[in-house]
Design a protein around this motif. Structure first.
Motif, mmCIF file in Angstrom:
data_model
loop_
_atom_site.group_PDB
_atom_site.id
_atom_site.type_symbol
_atom_site.label_atom_id
_atom_site.label_comp_id
_atom_site.label_asym_id
_atom_site.label_seq_id
_atom_site.Cartn_x
_atom_site.Cartn_y
_atom_site.Cartn_z
ATOM 1 N N ASN A 1 0.899 -1.062 -0.073
ATOM 2 C CA ASN A 1 -0.190 0.189 -0.053
ATOM 3 C C ASN A 1 0.694 1.260 -0.012
ATOM 4 O O ASN A 1 1.212 1.849 1.021
ATOM 5 N N THR A 2 1.337 1.530 -1.188
ATOM 6 C CA THR A 2 2.245 2.789 -1.130
ATOM 7 C C THR A 2 1.209 4.150 -1.028
ATOM 8 O O THR A 2 1.870 5.117 -0.656
ATOM 9 N N SER A 3 -0.093 4.132 -1.340
ATOM 10 C CA SER A 3 -0.918 5.315 -0.941
ATOM 11 C C SER A 3 -0.590 5.601 0.539
ATOM 12 O O SER A 3 -0.853 6.741 0.837
ATOM 13 N N LEU A 4 -0.514 4.716 1.416
ATOM 14 C CA LEU A 4 -0.622 4.785 2.840
ATOM 15 C C LEU A 4 0.894 5.145 3.237
ATOM 16 O O LEU A 4 1.236 6.060 3.880
ATOM 17 N N HIS A 5 1.897 4.241 2.944
ATOM 18 C CA HIS A 5 3.056 4.076 3.338
ATOM 19 C C HIS A 5 4.290 5.049 2.604
ATOM 20 O O HIS A 5 5.262 5.396 2.987
ATOM 21 N N GLY A 6 3.719 5.204 1.221
ATOM 22 C CA GLY A 6 4.781 5.810 0.518
ATOM 23 C C GLY A 6 5.625 4.926 -0.433
ATOM 24 O O GLY A 6 5.945 3.779 0.087
ATOM 25 N N LEU A 7 6.454 5.378 -1.325
ATOM 26 C CA LEU A 7 7.241 4.501 -1.879
ATOM 27 C C LEU A 7 8.506 4.107 -1.290
ATOM 28 O O LEU A 7 9.089 2.915 -1.363
ATOM 29 N N ASP A 8 9.056 4.788 -0.520
ATOM 30 C CA ASP A 8 10.141 4.498 0.120
ATOM 31 C C ASP A 8 10.454 3.327 1.371
ATOM 32 O O ASP A 8 11.190 2.567 1.508
ATOM 33 N N TYR A 9 9.018 3.120 1.733
ATOM 34 C CA TYR A 9 8.574 2.287 2.593
ATOM 35 C C TYR A 9 9.002 0.707 2.096
ATOM 36 O O TYR A 9 9.149 -0.199 2.612
ATOM 37 N N TYR A 10 8.839 0.829 0.530
ATOM 38 C CA TYR A 10 8.885 -0.423 -0.208
ATOM 39 C C TYR A 10 10.087 -0.654 -0.876
ATOM 40 O O TYR A 10 9.896 -1.330 -1.749
ATOM 41 N N SER A 11 11.122 0.195 -0.633
ATOM 42 C CA SER A 11 12.449 0.014 -1.376
ATOM 43 C C SER A 11 13.090 -1.346 -1.448
ATOM 44 O O SER A 11 13.619 -1.692 -2.228
ATOM 45 N N ASP A 12 12.746 -2.171 -0.417
ATOM 46 C CA ASP A 12 13.399 -3.352 -0.397
ATOM 47 C C ASP A 12 12.548 -4.515 -0.722
ATOM 48 O O ASP A 12 12.967 -5.894 -0.351
ATOM 49 N N ILE A 13 11.526 -4.571 -1.796
ATOM 50 C CA ILE A 13 10.766 -5.533 -1.941
ATOM 51 C C ILE A 13 11.031 -6.565 -3.326
ATOM 52 O O ILE A 13 10.361 -7.371 -3.437
ATOM 53 N N ASP A 14 11.948 -6.032 -3.844
ATOM 54 C CA ASP A 14 12.110 -6.789 -5.082
ATOM 55 C C ASP A 14 12.600 -8.387 -4.918
ATOM 56 O O ASP A 14 11.902 -9.249 -5.758
#
Length: 273
Positions: free
Chosen positions: A110-123
């Protein structure tokens, strides 16, 4: 056929039962009042409106990474429910396989809630989802998909997009996030949920300002990759929304053949019902 009698699969909804499954203290937002919807009550809603199956999405609100309420709902629902879980980026392959056995078909981001940086390590997680034939479900807003799309494409993970991509309508039809959305549609990797109009409408129900975008989304992804969803019980909503009025809106916007595709044929095929 009346929209309420039409067999349906709800492609995005939540269950919250803080009495049986208290919210973790570290999750900052705790849904309450009309935001709460237990699995038992939701089954009554389903019966009232002809919804036979539903894809339950673990809510970041209230539960965060705690999937106990979600897993319990799937177990008590028999074959009615499958789920999208919220997990740590470093979850193991075996842990994902264990979730699969319990009815989990994908993971929510949920990047709408957490932002893009929160998911920088999901690859690496996206790679695991691809290998296990699970879905990566993204709730983006405005132009966030522009940054995510190259990663999705590189990993080749099958992708669900929530709520018509939640565009910022004021940015116009040529916004970079929308260009990424149409590229995802052309790639064949993605499916999209026809839902969540309240999340990007500026005028409110009956969401006339969203209609052109919804129709363009339908045409871009096509009937084989669009599925309807209610987003019940409308977490963080700023005004009242009801299951029945949303269904009647779909009946006004789409033909019977289109409703059959998005409400039954496509989600049944995509989700294995």
């Amino acid at each position: 056929m009346n929209i309420f009698d039409r067999p349906k699969i709800d492609g995005h909804c939540h269950v919250l039962d803080p009495t049986r499954f208290p919210y973790p203290a570290e999750v900052p937002y705790h849904p309450h009042g009309q935001e709460i919807g237990t699995a038992d009550y939701y089954k009554h809603v389903m019966d009232a409106y002809g919804t036979r199956h539903a894809l339950l999405v673990g809510p970041n609100s209230g539960y965060g990474l705690d999937n106990r309420c979600l897993i319990d709902a799937i177990a008590q629902g028999g074959n009615r429910f499958k789920g999208i879980a919220v997990v740590h980026a470093n979850i193991s392959r075996q842990a994902l396989k264990d979730l699969q056995v319990q009815g989990i078909v994908g993971v929510a981001f949920n990047t709408s809630l957490h932002g893009l940086d929160y998911y920088s390590d999901i690859d690496p997680l996206l790679g695991l989802l691809r290998d296990l034939d699970m879905w990566a479900q993204f709730q983006v807003s405005a132009n966030q998909l522009e940054a995510l799309w190259p990663r999705i494409q590189r990993k080749g993970v099958k992708t669900m997009i929530d709520h018509c991509g939640r565009p910022h309508l004021a940015d116009g039809p040529n916004a970079s996030g929308l260009q990424a959305l149409w590229e995802l549609a052309d790639s064949g990797l993605g499916v999209i949920k026809i839902s969540g109009f309240a999340k990007f409408s500026q005028t409110g129900f009956p969401f006339d300002d969203t209609h052109a975008h919804v129709m363009k989304t339908w045409n871009a992804f096509g009937p084989d990759r669009c599925m309807w969803a209610s987003d019940w019980p409308h977490l963080r909503g700023t005004y009242r929304l009801d299951y029945g009025t949303l269904l009647k809106l779909m009946e006004r916007w789409f033909t019977p053949a289109q409703l059959q595709a998005m409400m039954w044929d496509t989600p049944a095929k995509i989700l294995g019902w």
